[in-house]
Structures are given as C-alpha cells and as structure tokens.
Scaffold this active site. Sequence first.
Site, PDB file in Angstrom:
ATOM      1  CD  GLU A   1      24.169 -40.207 -29.090  1.00  9.07           C
ATOM      2  OE1 GLU A   1      23.950 -41.434 -29.169  1.00  9.07           O
ATOM      3  OE2 GLU A   1      25.218 -39.679 -29.460  1.00  9.07           O
TER       4      GLU A   1
ATOM      5  CE  LYS B   1      23.301 -43.728 -31.127  1.00  6.56           C
ATOM      6  NZ  LYS B   1      24.522 -43.584 -30.335  1.00  6.56           N
TER       7      LYS B   1
ATOM      8  NE  ARG C   1      20.594 -44.089 -28.499  1.00  6.32           N
ATOM      9  CZ  ARG C   1      19.925 -44.766 -29.399  1.00  6.32           C
ATOM     10  NH1 ARG C   1      18.760 -44.309 -29.822  1.00  6.32           N
ATOM     11  NH2 ARG C   1      20.387 -45.899 -29.893  1.00  6.32           N
TER      12      ARG C   1
ATOM     13  CG  ASN D   1      27.928 -43.260 -27.369  1.00 10.37           C
ATOM     14  OD1 ASN D   1      28.262 -44.216 -28.061  1.00 10.37           O
ATOM     15  ND2 ASN D   1      26.979 -42.427 -27.720  1.00 10.37           N
TER      16      ASN D   1
ATOM     17  CD  GLU E   1      28.583 -52.002 -26.645  1.00  4.00           C
ATOM     18  OE1 GLU E   1      28.378 -51.159 -25.748  1.00  4.00           O
ATOM     19  OE2 GLU E   1      29.115 -51.706 -27.739  1.00  4.00           O
TER      20      GLU E   1
ATOM     21  NE  ARG F   1      12.126 -39.207 -50.588  1.00  5.77           N
ATOM     22  CZ  ARG F   1      11.541 -39.162 -51.786  1.00  5.77           C
ATOM     23  NH1 ARG F   1      10.444 -39.842 -52.005  1.00  5.77           N
ATOM     24  NH2 ARG F   1      12.050 -38.431 -52.747  1.00  5.77           N
TER      25      ARG F   1
ATOM     26  CE  LYS G   1      20.683 -48.997 -27.530  1.00  9.15           C
ATOM     27  NZ  LYS G   1      21.558 -49.526 -28.564  1.00  9.15           N
TER      28      LYS G   1
ATOM     29  CG  HIS H   1      32.229 -51.859 -31.066  1.00  9.10           C
ATOM     30  ND1 HIS H   1      32.652 -50.556 -31.168  1.00  9.10           N
ATOM     31  CD2 HIS H   1      31.137 -51.834 -30.261  1.00  9.10           C
ATOM     32  CE1 HIS H   1      31.837 -49.774 -30.481  1.00  9.10           C
ATOM     33  NE2 HIS H   1      30.908 -50.536 -29.920  1.00  9.10           N
TER      34      HIS H   1
ATOM     35  CG  HIS I   1      31.036 -46.620 -26.768  1.00 11.27           C
ATOM     36  ND1 HIS I   1      30.756 -47.316 -25.625  1.00 11.27           N
ATOM     37  CD2 HIS I   1      30.536 -47.367 -27.788  1.00 11.27           C
ATOM     38  CE1 HIS I   1      30.105 -48.423 -25.935  1.00 11.27           C
ATOM     39  NE2 HIS I   1      29.967 -48.483 -27.236  1.00 11.27           N
TER      40      HIS I   1
ATOM     41  CG  HIS J   1      33.997 -45.142 -31.109  1.00 14.24           C
ATOM     42  ND1 HIS J   1      32.802 -44.491 -30.969  1.00 14.24           N
ATOM     43  CD2 HIS J   1      33.671 -46.426 -31.385  1.00 14.24           C
ATOM     44  CE1 HIS J   1      31.805 -45.336 -31.141  1.00 14.24           C
ATOM     45  NE2 HIS J   1      32.305 -46.523 -31.394  1.00 14.24           N
TER      46      HIS J   1
HETATM   47  P1  NAD Z   1      29.569 -58.792 -36.193  1.00  9.73           P
HETATM   48  O1  NAD Z   1      28.253 -58.510 -36.724  1.00  9.73           O
HETATM   49  O2  NAD Z   1      30.755 -58.603 -37.094  1.00  9.73           O
HETATM   50  O3  NAD Z   1      29.577 -60.299 -35.658  1.00  9.73           O
HETATM   51  C1  NAD Z   1      30.769 -60.830 -35.147  1.00  9.73           C
HETATM   52  C2  NAD Z   1      31.136 -62.146 -35.840  1.00  9.73           C
HETATM   53  O4  NAD Z   1      30.263 -63.176 -35.385  1.00  9.73           O
HETATM   54  C3  NAD Z   1      30.980 -62.099 -37.358  1.00  9.73           C
HETATM   55  O5  NAD Z   1      32.042 -62.821 -37.922  1.00  9.73           O
HETATM   56  C4  NAD Z   1      29.664 -62.842 -37.583  1.00  9.73           C
HETATM   57  O6  NAD Z   1      29.613 -63.426 -38.862  1.00  9.73           O
HETATM   58  C5  NAD Z   1      29.701 -63.877 -36.499  1.00  9.73           C
HETATM   59  N1  NAD Z   1      28.404 -64.364 -36.039  1.00  9.73           N
HETATM   60  C6  NAD Z   1      27.229 -63.706 -35.976  1.00  9.73           C
HETATM   61  N2  NAD Z   1      26.305 -64.471 -35.376  1.00  9.73           N
HETATM   62  C7  NAD Z   1      26.901 -65.643 -35.075  1.00  9.73           C
HETATM   63  C8  NAD Z   1      26.452 -66.829 -34.432  1.00  9.73           C
HETATM   64  N3  NAD Z   1      25.216 -66.960 -33.916  1.00  9.73           N
HETATM   65  N4  NAD Z   1      27.333 -67.851 -34.289  1.00  9.73           N
HETATM   66  C9  NAD Z   1      28.631 -67.735 -34.732  1.00  9.73           C
HETATM   67  N5  NAD Z   1      29.104 -66.629 -35.350  1.00  9.73           N
HETATM   68  C10 NAD Z   1      28.239 -65.588 -35.495  1.00  9.73           C
HETATM   69  O7  NAD Z   1      29.902 -57.943 -34.868  1.00  9.73           O
HETATM   70  P2  NAD Z   1      29.072 -57.623 -33.538  1.00  9.73           P
HETATM   71  O8  NAD Z   1      30.049 -57.720 -32.428  1.00  9.73           O
HETATM   72  O9  NAD Z   1      27.824 -58.400 -33.463  1.00  9.73           O
HETATM   73  O10 NAD Z   1      28.644 -56.107 -33.767  1.00  9.73           O
HETATM   74  C11 NAD Z   1      29.622 -55.092 -33.829  1.00  9.73           C
HETATM   75  C12 NAD Z   1      29.021 -53.930 -34.584  1.00  9.73           C
HETATM   76  O11 NAD Z   1      27.896 -53.420 -33.874  1.00  9.73           O
HETATM   77  C13 NAD Z   1      29.990 -52.757 -34.770  1.00  9.73           C
HETATM   78  O12 NAD Z   1      29.971 -52.350 -36.111  1.00  9.73           O
HETATM   79  C14 NAD Z   1      29.404 -51.668 -33.870  1.00  9.73           C
HETATM   80  O13 NAD Z   1      29.671 -50.374 -34.359  1.00  9.73           O
HETATM   81  C15 NAD Z   1      27.944 -51.999 -33.909  1.00  9.73           C
HETATM   82  N6  NAD Z   1      27.190 -51.499 -32.757  1.00  9.73           N
HETATM   83  C16 NAD Z   1      26.046 -50.813 -33.025  1.00  9.73           C
HETATM   84  C17 NAD Z   1      25.270 -50.343 -31.983  1.00  9.73           C
HETATM   85  C18 NAD Z   1      23.971 -49.647 -32.277  1.00  9.73           C
HETATM   86  O14 NAD Z   1      23.374 -49.118 -31.340  1.00  9.73           O
HETATM   87  N7  NAD Z   1      23.498 -49.663 -33.499  1.00  9.73           N
HETATM   88  C19 NAD Z   1      25.660 -50.601 -30.653  1.00  9.73           C
HETATM   89  C20 NAD Z   1      26.827 -51.309 -30.416  1.00  9.73           C
HETATM   90  C21 NAD Z   1      27.587 -51.759 -31.489  1.00  9.73           C
HETATM   91  N1  GLY Z   2      25.105 -48.136 -28.431  1.00  5.35           N
HETATM   92  C1  GLY Z   2      24.897 -46.748 -28.163  1.00  5.35           C
HETATM   93  C2  GLY Z   2      23.508 -46.294 -28.467  1.00  5.35           C
HETATM   94  O1  GLY Z   2      22.694 -47.055 -28.935  1.00  5.35           O
HETATM   95  O2  GLY Z   2      23.206 -45.159 -28.266  1.00  5.35           O
END
Ligand code: NAD
Ligand code: GLY
Length: 348
Positions: free
Chosen positions: A223, A132, A227, A231, A174, A110, A213, A249, A234, A238
């Site tokens: 949200e 998130k 918040r 998006n 972003e 939990r 942010k 993304h 987005h 999406h």
């Molecule tokens: P990712 O985590 O897939 O990383 C992209 C690629 O880069 C992967 O192949 C990874 O292995 C590689 N990588 C990571 N660090 C590296 C480094 N230092 N050097 C070389 N390669 C490296 O993708 P991302 O773009 O980081 O994140 C996208 C995700 O984030 C999506 O799933 C999206 O939904 C999520 N997201 C979440 C929020 C949130 O608020 N939680 C906000 C925006 C996006």
């Molecule tokens: N990336 C959108 C949020 O964190 O709300």
Amino acid sequence: MNRVLIETEEKRTSEILVGRGVFSAIEEHADFIFTDTNVLALYGEKIAKKFPSAPVWAMPAGEKHKTEETLFRLLEKMKEAELRRGSTLVCVGGGVAGDLGGLAAALYMRGIACVQAPTTLLAQVDSSVGGKTAIDFRGIKNLIGIFSEPKKVYIDGDFLKTLPPREIRCGLGETVKHSALSEKLFTLLWDNRSRLGDLEFLSGLVCENIEIKANVVRRDAREGGERKCLNLGHTTAHAFELVDKKLSHGEYVLIGILYEAEIAKRTLRGADGEYLDRLKELAKIALGGLPDLPSAEEAVRSARFDKKNLSDDKVFLALPFKRGEYAFEELGYGEYLAMLKEIGERLW
Ligand code: NAD
Ligand code: GLY
C-alpha cells in the site's frame, strides 16, 4: 476449479483456488485449525473429517472479539500445540478470524505458514486475499497489523449456503467497491441489479473480484500508493464504523460508497454523474434501507485516525470517478464535514 496466483514485488507468492469443494482439496498438512464458534458449530464435522488430528481452537464470533486478548489466547493455544517454524496454521472463517489468524501466524516464531479457507462472502471476495492482517485496538479498527501473504487461499463456495442474508449484504459491500474499480464488474452488477441478493449470482463473481484485487496487490502489496484504491468508500465507512458499531463492516462500506460518490461529484472535475448515480443505486439496492448513523461531527473526528491520511489537517479519500476509474483526493476536515452534513440530508 479456478486458480489465481499473486506474486508481489518482493517475490512473495500466494496461490488462490476457487471452486465448489476446494476445502476438501487442501493439500497442506494442517498443524492447527483456527476458526470461530459459529463456524465450528456449523462446520466442525467437516473440519474434523478433513483434518482428524489437528488441534482446533475457535474464537468467540464477532468483530468485538478482534482484539489483543483473542490474539494472545490464540498464540497461547499455538504454543500449547507446540507449533514450530515449519508448522502451518489453517484459518477457517470470515474476515475476523482470517485477519486475526493471519496476524498470529505472522507473529508466532516470527512467521509460520498460513492457509486461509474463507467462509463468508466478504472474506471470499476480499479479506482472505492480499495479506492484510490485523486486530482492532483501543477502539481503532485494524490499528495493529502486518502485511503477510497467506501461502494459499482455498475459496469453497459450499460454505456460503449457510450464510444469513445480512452477511451476504456485507460481501456485497466489497463487491460494489470492486465494481467501482472495474468497468466489467460494474456492468455485470448493473445489468443484473435485480439479482444482488442471489447467492448463486454473487458466488459466480468471486473469481472476478479476486482478479481485480490481485491485479492491484501484485503491483503494490504494501500500500505504498495504488493499493489505497482498495479502500474506496472506506474513509467514510471507517469514520462511521468507529463511532457506532451497530452495523457490520460491509454495510458501512455501502454507506461510505453512497457518500463518496456524492463527494466525487462535488470535487472531481470531469466526474461522470450518471455513472456515479448508478453506483449509488447499486449500493442502495444492496443496503435495502438507510440505517441511523452517528453525526457528521463524530464521524469527522474519527476520520483523523484513518491510516491513509497523508497529513494532519486533511482526510484522504479514494473516490469513484468514471466507469472503471477512481481518483485520490485530499480534503480539509472543515470541507469534509460540510460535505458529510449536506450529503447526509439527502442521502437516500
Ligand atoms: P465475520 O468474520 O465476523 O463473519 C460474519 C459472521 O458470519 C460471524 O458471525 C461468523 O461467525 C459468521 N459466519 C462465518 N462463516 C459463516 C458461514 N459459512 N455460515 C454462517 N455464518 C458464518 O465478518 P466478515 O464480514 O467475514 O469480515 C469482516 C472483517 O473483515 C472486518 O473485521 C474487516 O475489517 C475485515 N476485512 C479485512 C480485509 C483485509 O483485506 N484483510 C478486507 C475487508 C474486510
Ligand atoms: N481491503 C483493502 C485491501 O486489502 O487493501
């Protein structure tokens, strides 16, 4: 080193430290390290040096593994490592590992403490902050998740040196989104638009992104309303991303901003057309070219699953409006479809 503190309305706190070398300054004892295979290959030694006794598990890299199978494999590894309520999970990686690891930490017993060490530009400017967490489920992005603030976020610019150019573009998605919420960041990006591929310049903006942010999350962590502005772009991003997963993304976010700046011009009285064209110009520079996209019909079908929607017959959008200002708008699906088609014909 810069420090940003988020205290939510529910008095949950998250401390964010930003600077070169902050990974080695992590104070918490790590009981388990979660990462992905690419990051492990690049930074396994650095991780082992910092946390010599912590078990490490790496998920296969990539969005297609942001699934319940990976989540349960991680939970299994955490159980095998006999983590307890007082244990700390450290996530080292991009947004995929951060979102999935954050969810595992929130679910295990939990909820155990989670520390984020983001390694992509996208994760540093956005996903590691704000609590998130999620996995994709049955083809829908981030369908299963929970709000759960990380205890601490250590943002180390040194990780960015190994990022491929495409991943820099994803972080830029972003960043351009945040610039639509902040006149200061917009002006910085516009005045330096020839430097949008320059990592030195972009990593210098990480703190600015986080402040933007954090200001929103402090007021509306769950949200309930405001918040949703995080998006911006987005809804359309999406909608396309759900249909074809060819791009990443952040690239879909840039495409979403291109469409939604045009939707703003057509729907919001008083919208600043010159500014919206500049915002589009930033998104175009960041994208570098327009990829093939699925049809508007397919995109609108998937927009029905958008978590922001308030009613069954309308799509909810957070639109750019004027410098530093956004507006919320709802459109009937027919109207949204007509706009995507018309805008799509002259998008570039
Ligand atoms: P990712 O985590 O897939 O990383 C992209 C690629 O880069 C992967 O192949 C990874 O292995 C590689 N990588 C990571 N660090 C590296 C480094 N230092 N050097 C070389 N390669 C490296 O993708 P991302 O773009 O980081 O994140 C996208 C995700 O984030 C999506 O799933 C999206 O939904 C999520 N997201 C979440 C929020 C949130 O608020 N939680 C906000 C925006 C996006
Ligand atoms: N990336 C959108 C949020 O964190 O709300």
